[in-house]
Scaffold this motif. Structure first.
Motif, PDB file in Angstrom:
ATOM      1  N   SER A  19     152.676  36.005  18.612  1.00  0.00           N
ATOM      2  CA  SER A  19     151.389  35.869  19.074  1.00  0.00           C
ATOM      3  C   SER A  19     151.078  35.922  20.465  1.00  0.00           C
ATOM      4  O   SER A  19     149.717  36.359  21.001  1.00  0.00           O
ATOM      5  N   GLY A  20     151.449  34.592  20.420  1.00  0.00           N
ATOM      6  CA  GLY A  20     151.334  33.985  21.809  1.00  0.00           C
ATOM      7  C   GLY A  20     150.749  34.915  23.164  1.00  0.00           C
ATOM      8  O   GLY A  20     150.668  34.322  23.926  1.00  0.00           O
ATOM      9  N   SER A  21     151.796  35.438  22.742  1.00  0.00           N
ATOM     10  CA  SER A  21     152.659  36.267  23.890  1.00  0.00           C
ATOM     11  C   SER A  21     152.314  37.966  23.987  1.00  0.00           C
ATOM     12  O   SER A  21     152.576  38.611  24.633  1.00  0.00           O
ATOM     13  N   THR A  22     151.474  38.011  23.209  1.00  0.00           N
ATOM     14  CA  THR A  22     150.723  39.438  23.390  1.00  0.00           C
ATOM     15  C   THR A  22     150.146  39.768  23.883  1.00  0.00           C
ATOM     16  O   THR A  22     150.432  40.827  24.974  1.00  0.00           O
ATOM     17  N   GLU A  23     149.310  39.033  25.070  1.00  0.00           N
ATOM     18  CA  GLU A  23     148.543  39.226  26.592  1.00  0.00           C
ATOM     19  C   GLU A  23     149.035  38.706  27.290  1.00  0.00           C
ATOM     20  O   GLU A  23     149.438  39.863  27.938  1.00  0.00           O
ATOM     21  N   ARG A  24     150.656  39.049  27.026  1.00  0.00           N
ATOM     22  CA  ARG A  24     151.788  38.757  28.132  1.00  0.00           C
ATOM     23  C   ARG A  24     152.443  40.051  28.337  1.00  0.00           C
ATOM     24  O   ARG A  24     152.323  40.885  29.165  1.00  0.00           O
ATOM     25  N   TYR A  25     152.250  40.692  27.138  1.00  0.00           N
ATOM     26  CA  TYR A  25     152.646  41.848  26.512  1.00  0.00           C
ATOM     27  C   TYR A  25     151.769  42.832  27.798  1.00  0.00           C
ATOM     28  O   TYR A  25     151.908  43.475  28.681  1.00  0.00           O
ATOM     29  N   PHE A  26     150.871  42.587  27.337  1.00  0.00           N
ATOM     30  CA  PHE A  26     149.709  43.610  27.504  1.00  0.00           C
ATOM     31  C   PHE A  26     149.848  44.008  29.416  1.00  0.00           C
ATOM     32  O   PHE A  26     149.937  44.291  30.033  1.00  0.00           O
ATOM     33  N   GLN A  27     149.537  42.793  28.993  1.00  0.00           N
ATOM     34  CA  GLN A  27     148.838  42.161  31.251  1.00  0.00           C
ATOM     35  C   GLN A  27     149.981  42.959  32.064  1.00  0.00           C
ATOM     36  O   GLN A  27     150.407  43.468  32.952  1.00  0.00           O
ATOM     37  N   SER A  28     151.390  42.301  31.678  1.00  0.00           N
ATOM     38  CA  SER A  28     152.539  43.224  32.477  1.00  0.00           C
ATOM     39  C   SER A  28     152.935  44.728  32.497  1.00  0.00           C
ATOM     40  O   SER A  28     153.182  45.488  33.035  1.00  0.00           O
ATOM     41  N   ALA A  29     151.897  45.852  30.944  1.00  0.00           N
ATOM     42  CA  ALA A  29     152.551  46.799  31.476  1.00  0.00           C
ATOM     43  C   ALA A  29     151.228  47.363  32.090  1.00  0.00           C
ATOM     44  O   ALA A  29     151.797  48.194  32.777  1.00  0.00           O
ATOM     45  N   ILE A  30     150.715  46.709  32.075  1.00  0.00           N
ATOM     46  CA  ILE A  30     149.110  46.864  32.403  1.00  0.00           C
ATOM     47  C   ILE A  30     149.799  47.061  33.989  1.00  0.00           C
ATOM     48  O   ILE A  30     149.261  48.304  35.554  1.00  0.00           O
ATOM     49  N   VAL A  31     150.116  46.066  34.994  1.00  0.00           N
ATOM     50  CA  VAL A  31     150.827  45.567  35.988  1.00  0.00           C
ATOM     51  C   VAL A  31     151.913  47.220  36.357  1.00  0.00           C
ATOM     52  O   VAL A  31     151.240  47.509  37.247  1.00  0.00           O
ATOM     53  N   ALA A  32     152.589  47.259  35.603  1.00  0.00           N
ATOM     54  CA  ALA A  32     153.539  48.235  35.290  1.00  0.00           C
ATOM     55  C   ALA A  32     152.595  49.793  35.626  1.00  0.00           C
ATOM     56  O   ALA A  32     153.536  50.267  36.237  1.00  0.00           O
ATOM     57  N   LEU A  33     152.248  49.332  34.758  1.00  0.00           N
ATOM     58  CA  LEU A  33     151.148  51.105  34.705  1.00  0.00           C
ATOM     59  C   LEU A  33     150.585  51.200  36.011  1.00  0.00           C
ATOM     60  O   LEU A  33     150.601  52.486  36.978  1.00  0.00           O
TER      61      LEU A  33
END
Length: 362
Positions: A19-33
């Motif tokens: 769960s500690g990586s949730t925001e990292r997933y979100f942030q990098s997905a938005i960067v890619a989008l």
């Protein structure tokens, strides 16, 4: 967890221990989008699901399907190790190259994986601090750099050409040819024609061929349509000579340079069969500089000057990422040690010893 980005609802399905990586997933997905929307075109779907697989299903990590990708992390992974970001950025990129362009994944695998690897390098290196893959205790690795190192570090870089059906690559070469060598020749192409021209090429390719299953010839045709005009025909009427070397054949390149004993002559060598035009920067002891164009056709070229050379470098902007060895691309002339320097060093030696002796008595 869910997060909204413009028209896209992003869902992250996390293992509790990750769960500690949730925001990292979100942030990098938005960067890619944001990056792909700006440089290629709009993401056409309204959902994107990020799945964090359990450790006992690690083989399922790093997979791509339309609107659905699997990511990868581990418990307690520090921010300085950006593996969650790399996997998320890379797998999202397949929404474009595999999902929308949908080239032949088996016969021209590099059109998906290699083009995506090239954009992974761009996105990671432009959106994360120096050391975009790893930045730990002073040890730094950038993404595009790691792709190049994968290619130039091959035991035999001439073993195969990139243009092969995926099942025909010699054992152990599929990932390098398909992913990292392709990313490296794309980076070289970008450096030769310029970023703005490369962006025009890639966006034209995407918009013209999305949902139409392009082949590599379709990409080359667009390069030849755009690049010569934008570069004022610097590299000729087309770029076929480039693709012939980096795609259809497997020559290697290693430029090297040295300065003659007279310090008024440079000697440039092209080791290998690949020919890519470049420049030579020469700096003189009077502080002035000179740029010399070199078409790369000669295996050895000598140029003499009236003035004394202090420094010389071939490919001074490091445009040619296909060069197997950057270290031998430059040469600095070492100044001669004078008799005065010799005695000055001796005097400094005895002064240091004197001060040490005095310190012992204080």
């Amino acid at each position: 967890s869910e997060k909204q980005w413009r028209h896209v609802n992003i869902k992250a399905m996390m293992m509790p221990e990750h769960s500690g990586s949730t925001e990292r997933y979100f942030q990098s997905a938005i960067v890619a989008l944001e990056y792909f929307a700006k440089h290629l075109g709009k993401y056409p779907h309204t959902t994107l699901t990020l799945v964090d697989q359990p450790m006992n299903a690690s083989g399922a990590s790093g997979m791509e399907y339309p609107t659905f990708i699997t990511c990868g992390t581990s418990w307690g992974l520090p921010n300085s190790l950006r593996f969650p970001e790399i996997v998320t950025v890379h797998e999202f990129g397949h929404q474009y190259f595999q999902g929308m362009l949908a080239s032949n994944e088996f016969e021209e695998s590099f059109l998906d994986e290699g083009f995506n690897q090239y954009y992974e390098g761009r996105i990671m290196d432009e959106n994360y601090s120096n050391g975009s893959q790893i930045n730990l205790f002073g040890f730094k690795i950038n993404d595009a750099e790691s792709s190049r190192e994968s290619y130039v570090g091959m035991k035999d870089p001439k073993i195969t050409e990139v243009f092969r059906k995926s099942w025909e690559y010699p054992k152990g070469t599929y990932s390098i040819m398909t992913y990292t060598k392709t990313a490296t020749w794309l980076k070289t192409l970008e450096n030769l024609v310029g970023r703005s021209t490369m962006d025009e090429i890639m966006q034209t390719y995407f918009i013209r061929w999305r949902f139409k299953h392009p082949s590599v010839k379709d990409f080359i045709n667009i390069v030849n349509e755009i690049a010569p005009k934008r570069t004022n025909y610097r590299y000729g009427k087309d770029m076929n000579w480039f693709f012939e070397q980096v795609l259809y054949k497997s020559p290697t390149l290693d430029y090297s340079i040295e300065v003659a004993d007279s310090a008024k002559e440079i000697i440039v060598k092209r080791n290998g069969e690949m020919i890519i035009p470049t420049e030579i920067l020469v700096k003189f002891t009077d502080g002035k500089e000179e740029i010399i164009l070199f078409d790369g056709r000669m295996t050895k070229k000598s140029v003499k000057f009236e003035k004394t050379i202090a420094f010389a470098k071939i490919d001074p902007q490091q445009k040619i990422w296909m060069d197997l060895n950057f270290i031998n691309n430059s040469y600095a002339v070492k100044p001669k040690t004078t008799v005065y320097t010799k005695y000055a060093l001796k005097a400094m030696f005895w002064l240091q010893n004197l001060l040490v002796w005095i310190a012992g008595w204080v």
